[in-house]
Design a protein around this motif. Structure first.
Motif, mmCIF file in Angstrom:
data_model
loop_
_atom_site.group_PDB
_atom_site.id
_atom_site.type_symbol
_atom_site.label_atom_id
_atom_site.label_comp_id
_atom_site.label_asym_id
_atom_site.label_seq_id
_atom_site.Cartn_x
_atom_site.Cartn_y
_atom_site.Cartn_z
ATOM 1 N N ASP A 272 1.541 -3.519 6.899
ATOM 2 C CA ASP A 272 1.216 -4.948 6.857
ATOM 3 C C ASP A 272 0.185 -5.229 5.774
ATOM 4 N N GLU B 123 -0.277 -3.474 3.075
ATOM 5 C CA GLU B 123 0.397 -3.312 1.782
ATOM 6 C C GLU B 123 1.252 -4.537 1.456
ATOM 7 N N LEU B 124 1.903 -5.093 2.461
ATOM 8 C CA LEU B 124 2.699 -6.310 2.246
ATOM 9 C C LEU B 124 1.798 -7.468 1.821
ATOM 10 N N LYS B 125 0.609 -7.581 2.422
ATOM 11 C CA LYS B 125 -0.350 -8.625 2.026
ATOM 12 C C LYS B 125 -0.794 -8.424 0.582
ATOM 13 N N LEU C 205 9.735 -1.710 1.483
ATOM 14 C CA LEU C 205 8.854 -2.584 2.244
ATOM 15 C C LEU C 205 9.495 -3.947 2.447
ATOM 16 N N SER C 206 10.015 -4.171 3.622
ATOM 17 C CA SER C 206 10.466 -5.508 3.996
ATOM 18 C C SER C 206 9.869 -5.811 5.361
ATOM 19 N N PRO C 207 9.271 -6.981 5.512
ATOM 20 C CA PRO C 207 8.603 -7.303 6.778
ATOM 21 C C PRO C 207 9.537 -7.202 7.988
ATOM 22 N N GLN D 105 0.818 -6.884 -1.822
ATOM 23 C CA GLN D 105 1.927 -7.215 -2.723
ATOM 24 C C GLN D 105 2.110 -8.726 -2.847
#
Length: 146
Positions: free
Chosen positions: A127, A129-131, A89-91, A133
């Protein structure tokens, strides 16, 4: 002649030895088959329960927020990563792959609206999941060390 006479004059009937009943053997074969299938089914059921328990534990470790995000978007994290072809997971990677797949699947260039919508849903899920994390990282940073 099925009979004969003994020295005393009484008659004796000779009978053929009793033959084994084929139905008895068939019943034994059926019973053994049912036992084998039953044991195999029980073993498979135990394995399935163990796998289900392991999956539930893994979901529990992923956190309740992530599970809620999966329920809202209809996609699991793994599915979303597969759709956008993202291993970590990298934006930046998510955005780059999203833009490419969105353009390729545009209906005006002969793409599929269905696939394009899957790409959008996958990006939304990643997105989210990134939030999650980022929020967990902030919470870890705010906790006092004892």
């Amino acid at each position: 002649m099925m009979g004969g006479q003994t020295a005393s004059g009484s008659s004796v009937k000779f009978t053929t030895p009793p033959t084994a009943c084929p139905a008895k053997y068939l019943a034994q074969i059926i019973v053994m088959g049912v036992q084998v299938v039953g044991r195999a089914f029980a073993r498979a059921l135990r394995q399935e329960f163990a796998a289900s328990r392991a999956a539930a534990d893994a979901r529990g470790r992923a956190g309740h927020r992530s599970a809620a995000a999966s329920n809202l978007s209809g996609l699991s994290l793994q599915e979303a990563q597969q759709i956008l072809n993202v291993s970590k997971l990298s934006p930046e990677e998510v955005q780059k792959n999203y833009e490419h797949l969105f353009k390729v699947n545009d209906k005006s260039v002969g793409g599929s609206f269905y696939l394009q919508s899957k790409v959008v849903r996958a990006k939304e899920r990643l997105d989210e999941e990134l939030k999650i994390q980022a929020q967990e990282d902030r919470e870890k940073g705010q906790k006092p060390h004892t």
